[in-house]
Design a protein around this motif. Structure first.
Motif, PDB file in Angstrom:
ATOM      1  N   HIS A  19       0.828  -1.203   0.000  1.00  0.00           N
ATOM      2  CA  HIS A  19       0.000   0.000   0.000  1.00  0.00           C
ATOM      3  C   HIS A  19       0.862   1.251   0.000  1.00  0.00           C
ATOM      4  O   HIS A  19       0.558   2.228  -0.720  1.00  0.00           O
ATOM      5  CB  HIS A  19      -0.921  -0.008   1.222  1.00  0.00           C
ATOM      6  N   ILE A  20       1.912   1.249   0.779  1.00  0.00           N
ATOM      7  CA  ILE A  20       2.819   2.397   0.814  1.00  0.00           C
ATOM      8  C   ILE A  20       3.463   2.596  -0.558  1.00  0.00           C
ATOM      9  O   ILE A  20       3.588   3.726  -1.055  1.00  0.00           O
ATOM     10  CB  ILE A  20       3.894   2.199   1.901  1.00  0.00           C
ATOM     11  N   GLU A  21       3.873   1.504  -1.175  1.00  0.00           N
ATOM     12  CA  GLU A  21       4.461   1.581  -2.510  1.00  0.00           C
ATOM     13  C   GLU A  21       3.469   2.174  -3.505  1.00  0.00           C
ATOM     14  O   GLU A  21       3.831   2.992  -4.371  1.00  0.00           O
ATOM     15  CB  GLU A  21       4.905   0.183  -2.955  1.00  0.00           C
ATOM     16  N   LEU A  22       2.192   1.744  -3.368  1.00  0.00           N
ATOM     17  CA  LEU A  22       1.155   2.250  -4.265  1.00  0.00           C
ATOM     18  C   LEU A  22       0.948   3.746  -4.064  1.00  0.00           C
ATOM     19  O   LEU A  22       0.852   4.513  -5.037  1.00  0.00           O
ATOM     20  CB  LEU A  22      -0.155   1.501  -4.000  1.00  0.00           C
ATOM     21  N   GLU A  23       0.909   4.196  -2.821  1.00  0.00           N
ATOM     22  CA  GLU A  23       0.714   5.616  -2.565  1.00  0.00           C
ATOM     23  C   GLU A  23       1.910   6.425  -3.047  1.00  0.00           C
ATOM     24  O   GLU A  23       1.741   7.528  -3.581  1.00  0.00           O
ATOM     25  CB  GLU A  23       0.465   5.853  -1.074  1.00  0.00           C
ATOM     26  N   ASP A  24       3.104   5.905  -2.858  1.00  0.00           N
ATOM     27  CA  ASP A  24       4.290   6.626  -3.319  1.00  0.00           C
ATOM     28  C   ASP A  24       4.289   6.765  -4.841  1.00  0.00           C
ATOM     29  O   ASP A  24       4.734   7.779  -5.384  1.00  0.00           O
ATOM     30  CB  ASP A  24       5.557   5.897  -2.864  1.00  0.00           C
ATOM     31  N   SER A  25       3.776   5.750  -5.522  1.00  0.00           N
ATOM     32  CA  SER A  25       3.778   5.771  -6.998  1.00  0.00           C
ATOM     33  C   SER A  25       2.707   6.688  -7.564  1.00  0.00           C
ATOM     34  O   SER A  25       2.676   6.931  -8.773  1.00  0.00           O
ATOM     35  CB  SER A  25       3.569   4.354  -7.538  1.00  0.00           C
ATOM     36  N   SER A  26       1.821   7.198  -6.716  1.00  0.00           N
ATOM     37  CA  SER A  26       0.712   8.030  -7.191  1.00  0.00           C
ATOM     38  C   SER A  26       1.107   9.489  -7.372  1.00  0.00           C
ATOM     39  O   SER A  26       0.287  10.297  -7.811  1.00  0.00           O
ATOM     40  CB  SER A  26      -0.450   7.943  -6.208  1.00  0.00           C
ATOM     41  N   THR A  27       2.332   9.844  -7.055  1.00  0.00           N
ATOM     42  CA  THR A  27       2.739  11.247  -7.033  1.00  0.00           C
ATOM     43  C   THR A  27       2.495  11.943  -8.360  1.00  0.00           C
ATOM     44  O   THR A  27       1.909  13.025  -8.417  1.00  0.00           O
ATOM     45  CB  THR A  27       4.222  11.365  -6.647  1.00  0.00           C
ATOM     46  N   GLU A  28       2.942  11.343  -9.456  1.00  0.00           N
ATOM     47  CA  GLU A  28       2.812  11.990 -10.758  1.00  0.00           C
ATOM     48  C   GLU A  28       1.350  12.152 -11.152  1.00  0.00           C
ATOM     49  O   GLU A  28       0.940  13.204 -11.675  1.00  0.00           O
ATOM     50  CB  GLU A  28       3.570  11.179 -11.822  1.00  0.00           C
ATOM     51  N   SER A  29       0.554  11.102 -10.892  1.00  0.00           N
ATOM     52  CA  SER A  29      -0.878  11.196 -11.212  1.00  0.00           C
ATOM     53  C   SER A  29      -1.534  12.297 -10.394  1.00  0.00           C
ATOM     54  O   SER A  29      -2.354  13.070 -10.905  1.00  0.00           O
ATOM     55  CB  SER A  29      -1.565   9.859 -10.926  1.00  0.00           C
ATOM     56  N   LEU A  30      -1.164  12.396  -9.122  1.00  0.00           N
ATOM     57  CA  LEU A  30      -1.746  13.424  -8.262  1.00  0.00           C
ATOM     58  C   LEU A  30      -1.337  14.826  -8.695  1.00  0.00           C
ATOM     59  O   LEU A  30      -2.120  15.780  -8.549  1.00  0.00           O
ATOM     60  CB  LEU A  30      -1.329  13.188  -6.808  1.00  0.00           C
ATOM     61  N   ARG A  31      -0.154  14.961  -9.234  1.00  0.00           N
ATOM     62  CA  ARG A  31       0.266  16.277  -9.740  1.00  0.00           C
ATOM     63  C   ARG A  31      -0.604  16.709 -10.920  1.00  0.00           C
ATOM     64  O   ARG A  31      -1.003  17.882 -11.002  1.00  0.00           O
ATOM     65  CB  ARG A  31       1.739  16.225 -10.167  1.00  0.00           C
ATOM     66  N   ARG A  32      -0.922  15.778 -11.805  1.00  0.00           N
ATOM     67  CA  ARG A  32      -1.790  16.108 -12.941  1.00  0.00           C
ATOM     68  C   ARG A  32      -3.204  16.448 -12.452  1.00  0.00           C
ATOM     69  O   ARG A  32      -3.839  17.377 -12.962  1.00  0.00           O
ATOM     70  CB  ARG A  32      -1.835  14.942 -13.924  1.00  0.00           C
ATOM     71  N   ILE A  33      -3.664  15.691 -11.463  1.00  0.00           N
ATOM     72  CA  ILE A  33      -5.003  15.951 -10.908  1.00  0.00           C
ATOM     73  C   ILE A  33      -5.040  17.317 -10.229  1.00  0.00           C
ATOM     74  O   ILE A  33      -5.991  18.088 -10.403  1.00  0.00           O
ATOM     75  CB  ILE A  33      -5.392  14.842  -9.914  1.00  0.00           C
ATOM     76  N   ALA A  34      -3.995  17.625  -9.467  1.00  0.00           N
ATOM     77  CA  ALA A  34      -3.931  18.917  -8.773  1.00  0.00           C
ATOM     78  C   ALA A  34      -3.915  20.063  -9.781  1.00  0.00           C
ATOM     79  O   ALA A  34      -4.565  21.100  -9.569  1.00  0.00           O
ATOM     80  CB  ALA A  34      -2.691  18.969  -7.883  1.00  0.00           C
ATOM     81  N   LYS A  35      -3.212  19.894 -10.877  1.00  0.00           N
ATOM     82  CA  LYS A  35      -3.165  20.928 -11.915  1.00  0.00           C
ATOM     83  C   LYS A  35      -4.543  21.121 -12.535  1.00  0.00           C
ATOM     84  O   LYS A  35      -4.981  22.254 -12.773  1.00  0.00           O
ATOM     85  CB  LYS A  35      -2.148  20.530 -12.990  1.00  0.00           C
ATOM     86  N   ALA A  36      -5.239  20.004 -12.795  1.00  0.00           N
ATOM     87  CA  ALA A  36      -6.593  20.093 -13.356  1.00  0.00           C
ATOM     88  C   ALA A  36      -7.553  20.786 -12.390  1.00  0.00           C
ATOM     89  O   ALA A  36      -8.490  21.476 -12.810  1.00  0.00           O
ATOM     90  CB  ALA A  36      -7.110  18.700 -13.706  1.00  0.00           C
TER      91      ALA A  36
END
Length: 481
Positions: free
Chosen positions: A188-205
């Motif tokens: 789960h921690i690995e999954l959350e760490d890997s979400s950074t780039e996706s979250l950056r795109r979401i935050a920009k949107a």
């Protein structure tokens, strides 16, 4: 000194009270000796001055050794129901009913305590924080290594100043996701760490300028793993609420899509377009009739969706709103009544509504002609329309109705007289003007007789004229019957 005493706020002189929670939660797991000790001690608490309230007396009454007595009270101490104030001499305080002071076996959490403190570095953990962690571990039966991973991840993301409430909120969220082992937590921690780039795109949107934090990562895992949204779907939803509530608003919007089973981006687009149409329609209707709502959700759920489900189209509802305004109807309840009348007459679009209204205008024109034929210039009333509808239902053409109205010209309550004439025509099956006129002539004779009877009723006599009658009656006043 008394062996047993009640805490000051738990004393209840004159009775021995057994808390229902004790019966439900503690009684089933305790053996006979332990139950005897607890209940007898509870009894002694109600009368602490009794001579029997000593270790020796209790051992004699219960038939057990001092060691066994001490072990029994130690058991109830571990259950959180009593506090051992002194070991020698043995002194026990019963805790307030419902207040369990849970004690843990020495050494049970020694390794956990050391590792947890090392995670928080220089910030010294408080005793109350440790207790909350213990309670969570006892309740969930999770390996304490899992909780350490959660705490380490939280500190890495939020810093050493975070408190136990935050760490436990994250731990409970992970537990709800089915995380039960160290391996589960690491993945789960690995999954959350890997979400950074996706979250950056979401935050920009979204137009979000603040840094991605742990809460954002938690939400992303929920959206993708629990709810099944793709990054494309999340980005689409994010653009729909750009600069309108951030991650919290996005979470609420995705929750709405999830509840309505709209997961695919195409389904989201269709749902969003339909929802916007509902808002536009609700806004048009309310502004037309002149009412204002800060939140149109209620208007949509209580009115717009109901009307659409009944078969109306949007343009029809806008037209009905215009007609309501013209007729002075300024509430949604009034518009709803108008819509219901149109629906009952099968009018669900603009064409059918206008055709129906045109037929009503034409009907009133015919009714007005009948009223004029009676010699009146008054306005059309609801009862006039009802009478006209009845005559039409009987099968009479407008020519026959107007002819009957002329026949009743000048008469009081002329439309009632018309109904009587047409009733006679109906019974005689006289539906043409020629046949009806024969009935009219026959009715004229009856009416003349009625007029003569009416004339007799309308004839009035003076007191002098009546004296010839009432005077004779007075002549008999003294006659006994």
């Amino acid at each position: 000194m008394a062996l047993c005493r009640m805490a000051v706020d738990a004393a209840n002189e004159g009775s021995t009270v057994i808390d229902n929670r004790f019966i439900r939660e503690n009684l089933p797991d305790a053996d006979g000796d332990k139950l005897k000790v607890y209940l007898y001690g509870l009894y002694l608490c109600s009368s602490p001055i009794l001579a029997d309230n000593t270790v020796e007396s209790v051992c004699n009454v219960l038939g057990m050794t001092e060691s066994a007595l001490a072990d029994a009270f130690a058991y109830w101490r571990d259950e959180g129901l009593v506090t051992i104030v002194s070991q020698s001499p043995l002194e026990v305080r019963y805790n307030r009913p419902g207040q369990k002071i849970k004690l843990y076996k020495p050494g049970k959490f020694t390794d956990f305590n050391a590792q947890l403190q090392s995670i928080f570095g220089s910030r010294m953990l408080l005793a109350g924080e440790y207790t909350k962690y213990y309670e969570f571990l006892e309740e969930t039966r999770l390996p304490y290594e899992v909780l350490l991973l959660v705490a380490g991840y939280c500190v890495r993301m939020k810093g050493e100043d975070i408190r136990s409430n935050y760490v436990l909120a994250v731990a409970k969220a992970w537990y709800a996701l089915g995380i039960r082992t160290v391996e589960d937590a690491e993945k789960h921690i690995e999954l959350e760490d890997s979400s950074t780039e996706s979250l950056r795109r979401i935050a920009k949107a979204l137009g979000k300028k603040s840094a991605i934090d742990l809460d954002d990562r938690q939400l992303y895992v929920k959206w993708t793993k629990s709810w099944g949204f793709s990054d494309e779907a999340i980005l689409l939803a994010a653009k729909q609420c750009k600069k309108r509530g951030g991650m919290e608003r996005l979470n609420a919007l995705l929750d709405e899509y999830f509840v309505n089973n709209r997961i695919d981006p195409k389904e989201i687009e269709e749902y969003a377009a339909h929802k916007q149409e509902m808002y536009d329609l609700a806004k048009d209707v309310t502004s037309t009739i002149g009412v204002r709502y800060e939140n149109l959700d209620t208007v949509i759920s209580h009115y717009v969706n109901v009307w659409l489900n009944q078969g109306f189209d949007g343009d029809a509802l806008r037209l009905i709103a215009e007609y309501c305004l013209t007729n002075g109807i300024r509430t949604l309840g009034g518009m709803n009544a108008a819509a219901e009348r149109f629906r009952k007459n099968g009018c669900l679009d603009c064409k059918s509504i206008n055709e129906y209204l045109a037929s009503l205008v034409e009907r009133d024109k015919r009714v007005k002609e009948a009223i004029a034929a009676t010699g009146s210039s008054r306005s059309v009333t609801a009862s006039d329309r009802d009478a006209y509808g009845l005559w039409k239902d009987w099968g009479f053409d407008d020519d026959v109705i107007v002819a009957a109205a002329r026949e009743c010209a000048g008469r009081p309550m002329a439309f009632g007289a018309v109904t009587k004439l047409l009733t006679a025509c109906r019974d005689a099956k006289a539906f043409s003007v020629e046949a009806a006129e024969k009935i009219f002539r026959a009715e004229v004779g009856k009416r003349k007789n009625d007029d003569r009877r009416q004339g007799d009723l309308e004839r009035k006599y003076t007191k002098e004229e009546l004296s010839s009658f009432f005077g004779d009656i007075h002549d008999f006043d003294d006659i006994e019957v």
